[in-house]
Design a protein around this motif. Sequence first.
Motif, PDB file in Angstrom:
ATOM      1  N   VAL A   1     -72.058  15.727 -19.266  1.00 15.13           N
ATOM      2  CA  VAL A   1     -71.958  15.235 -17.889  1.00 15.13           C
ATOM      3  C   VAL A   1     -73.179  15.660 -17.086  1.00 15.13           C
ATOM      4  O   VAL A   1     -73.694  14.904 -16.246  1.00 15.13           O
ATOM      5  N   GLU A   2     -73.683  16.852 -17.361  1.00 15.71           N
ATOM      6  CA  GLU A   2     -74.805  17.383 -16.601  1.00 15.71           C
ATOM      7  C   GLU A   2     -76.037  16.481 -16.670  1.00 15.71           C
ATOM      8  O   GLU A   2     -76.860  16.471 -15.752  1.00 15.71           O
ATOM      9  N   SER A   3     -76.172  15.719 -17.762  1.00 20.58           N
ATOM     10  CA  SER A   3     -77.354  14.880 -17.911  1.00 20.58           C
ATOM     11  C   SER A   3     -77.351  13.683 -16.969  1.00 20.58           C
ATOM     12  O   SER A   3     -78.368  13.012 -16.819  1.00 20.58           O
TER      13      SER A   3
ATOM     14  N   ARG B   1     -85.583  25.167  -6.372  1.00 18.54           N
ATOM     15  CA  ARG B   1     -84.772  25.850  -7.391  1.00 18.54           C
ATOM     16  C   ARG B   1     -84.096  24.839  -8.314  1.00 18.54           C
ATOM     17  O   ARG B   1     -82.938  24.974  -8.692  1.00 18.54           O
ATOM     18  N   GLY B   2     -84.869  23.826  -8.672  1.00 18.78           N
ATOM     19  CA  GLY B   2     -84.394  22.826  -9.609  1.00 18.78           C
ATOM     20  C   GLY B   2     -84.586  21.420  -9.097  1.00 18.78           C
ATOM     21  O   GLY B   2     -84.445  21.154  -7.904  1.00 18.78           O
ATOM     22  N   GLY B   3     -84.936  20.500 -10.024  1.00 22.27           N
ATOM     23  CA  GLY B   3     -85.079  19.109  -9.634  1.00 22.27           C
ATOM     24  C   GLY B   3     -85.975  18.357 -10.590  1.00 22.27           C
ATOM     25  O   GLY B   3     -86.369  18.868 -11.643  1.00 22.27           O
ATOM     26  N   ILE B   4     -86.282  17.121 -10.223  1.00 25.12           N
ATOM     27  CA  ILE B   4     -87.289  16.338 -10.935  1.00 25.12           C
ATOM     28  C   ILE B   4     -88.307  15.876  -9.898  1.00 25.12           C
ATOM     29  O   ILE B   4     -87.960  15.614  -8.742  1.00 25.12           O
ATOM     30  N   SER B   5     -89.575  15.812 -10.312  1.00 28.36           N
ATOM     31  CA  SER B   5     -90.633  15.541  -9.339  1.00 28.36           C
ATOM     32  C   SER B   5     -91.675  14.600  -9.919  1.00 28.36           C
ATOM     33  O   SER B   5     -91.808  14.454 -11.138  1.00 28.36           O
ATOM     34  N   ALA B   6     -92.404  13.969  -9.010  1.00 25.59           N
ATOM     35  CA  ALA B   6     -93.548  13.129  -9.367  1.00 25.59           C
ATOM     36  C   ALA B   6     -94.661  13.401  -8.366  1.00 25.59           C
ATOM     37  O   ALA B   6     -94.409  13.496  -7.156  1.00 25.59           O
TER      38      ALA B   6
ATOM     39  N   ILE C   1     -79.947  21.548 -12.596  1.00 24.95           N
ATOM     40  CA  ILE C   1     -79.777  20.355 -13.426  1.00 24.95           C
ATOM     41  C   ILE C   1     -78.839  19.321 -12.812  1.00 24.95           C
ATOM     42  O   ILE C   1     -78.747  18.203 -13.310  1.00 24.95           O
ATOM     43  N   MET C   2     -78.142  19.672 -11.730  1.00 23.79           N
ATOM     44  CA  MET C   2     -77.204  18.735 -11.110  1.00 23.79           C
ATOM     45  C   MET C   2     -77.345  18.746  -9.592  1.00 23.79           C
ATOM     46  O   MET C   2     -77.672  19.763  -9.000  1.00 23.79           O
ATOM     47  N   SER C   3     -77.055  17.589  -8.998  1.00 21.82           N
ATOM     48  CA  SER C   3     -77.002  17.463  -7.546  1.00 21.82           C
ATOM     49  C   SER C   3     -75.560  17.589  -7.089  1.00 21.82           C
ATOM     50  O   SER C   3     -74.634  17.262  -7.833  1.00 21.82           O
TER      51      SER C   3
END
Length: 545
Positions: free
Chosen positions: A55-57, A456-461, A477-479
Amino acid sequence: MNTFSIKGQLVNIPEQKISPAKITVEDGKITSVIPVDNAPDHYLMPGFIDAHVHVESSMLIPSEFARLAIVHGTVATVSDPHEIANVCGKEGVDFMIENGKKTNFHFYFGAPSCVPATPFETAGGEITAADIDELLGRKEITYLAEMMNWPGVINRDPAVMEKIAIAQKHHKPVDGHAPGLKDNPAEKYISAGISTDHECFTEEEALSKLQLGMKIIIREGSAAKNFEALIDLMDDHADQLMFCSDDKHPDNLVLGHINQLAARAIAKGKNLFDVLKAACINPIAHYQMNVGQLRVGDPADFIVCKDLKDFKILETYIRGQKVAKDGVPLLPSVQSRLINNFNTSAKTPDDFLLKAQPTTLRVIEARDGQLITNELQGTTFIKEGFAEASTQEDILKFAVINRYKDAPPAIAFIKNFGLKTGAIASSVGHDSHNILAVGTDNDSIAKAVNLIIDKRGGISAVSPQEDYVLPLPIGGIMSNQDGFEVAKAYTKIDRLAKDMGSTLESPYMTLSFMALLVIPSLKLSDKGLFDGTNFQFTSPFIPKN
């Protein structure tokens, strides 16, 4: 007493027939299923089940994952909380169970078997044999989750075998994870008590395992896509098949779930009842799930479908409650506490320098739609004595940064991400969820990494035009935000990566698996470049003979 009736064309999967019927529900249970002379043209059938998913994905907490899944007719998941366990240990598993109970959905969690996954990376948590014993003693934990340490199983490692024995003591199945194993190695693996595998990527491999009594879960996720290779097994092995997504990013989950696999199987001419057996029924028996099958006395878990071709979902019911209608979830969002483990400081561009050696470069080849990678050779691009990315050759710099403590980044090179400028980064990095970054230059890589560290966590561009970050404050890993809004944000950042040149279908999902050491052949952990075929570290540079 909450009582209602609904009429439609009843899809009876065990008896392989469709007939008009009326279902009556009282207090969440089906009290009668009776034939009628006339009923609407829509179809009443059991809900879909994802037989193996992290689920975390989805980057969503369980309660938000459920809100996106129910609109596609999914009523239950077999969920391995391996990812959050690698970050926060048993507390992470407790979090998933706690949050899942706050919404009307069937979450069946497993006890993670391999946390940390390997000794060759830094993880934030550990699940011991004693923890597994305690977890499997709970009713919420229904199986021992994927046993990724297949070498340990084959060689009968005592620590590995103890975990399998604990599952057997609790009379709960053991999930497998054995990519590429066939013949004698597969026989040794299965004979230890492993009951399923979702990692097959060829029909030959899957057939070898089926003949040894294993159940095969056909996987089609955001990164690994094995449906086309395996679906013809449906013709002769429907009783031993299930469907799963394994890893599903939020933008893909908005579009569809297991209903998409059922529709694709029908489009390929597969028997309707065989398809629905795999999609709706087989997981219930294997994992001993208390999920309804449209029988008297069952929980009232079912879906109303417009058709049995595209499986357009009109309504979804769980425990007698209508939870979705016409593509809209009727379940509210719920509040969630924060849980995390993130303890690294900002990086500088110099942290990503790698002193060059004038030799051949060992390059990871990322493969679109696959978790496996290849090892390639390339020419080292040297600038001022340091090995750097070459956008012309599409050989980019790849870094993995320990997020649990300050340590020098591990540096290697990777092909097929296609970026022409900038960098992308993510703290979703299977299995240990350190920070992964791919980029064209050290400044961009450092900036992309620091955007994540700041949140403290995320995805970036990071591009010359725009810097963007999607925060993932729960475990990094989760919002904890509305799932549909997270999906929109993910769609935006995915588009940014592609505008920067990436030709991968799902660049962030592919990136998340580039540190997955248990999948061959060449990966990068926070401790260095790793040869997943021989299970040992190797150098980014190939020495001259």
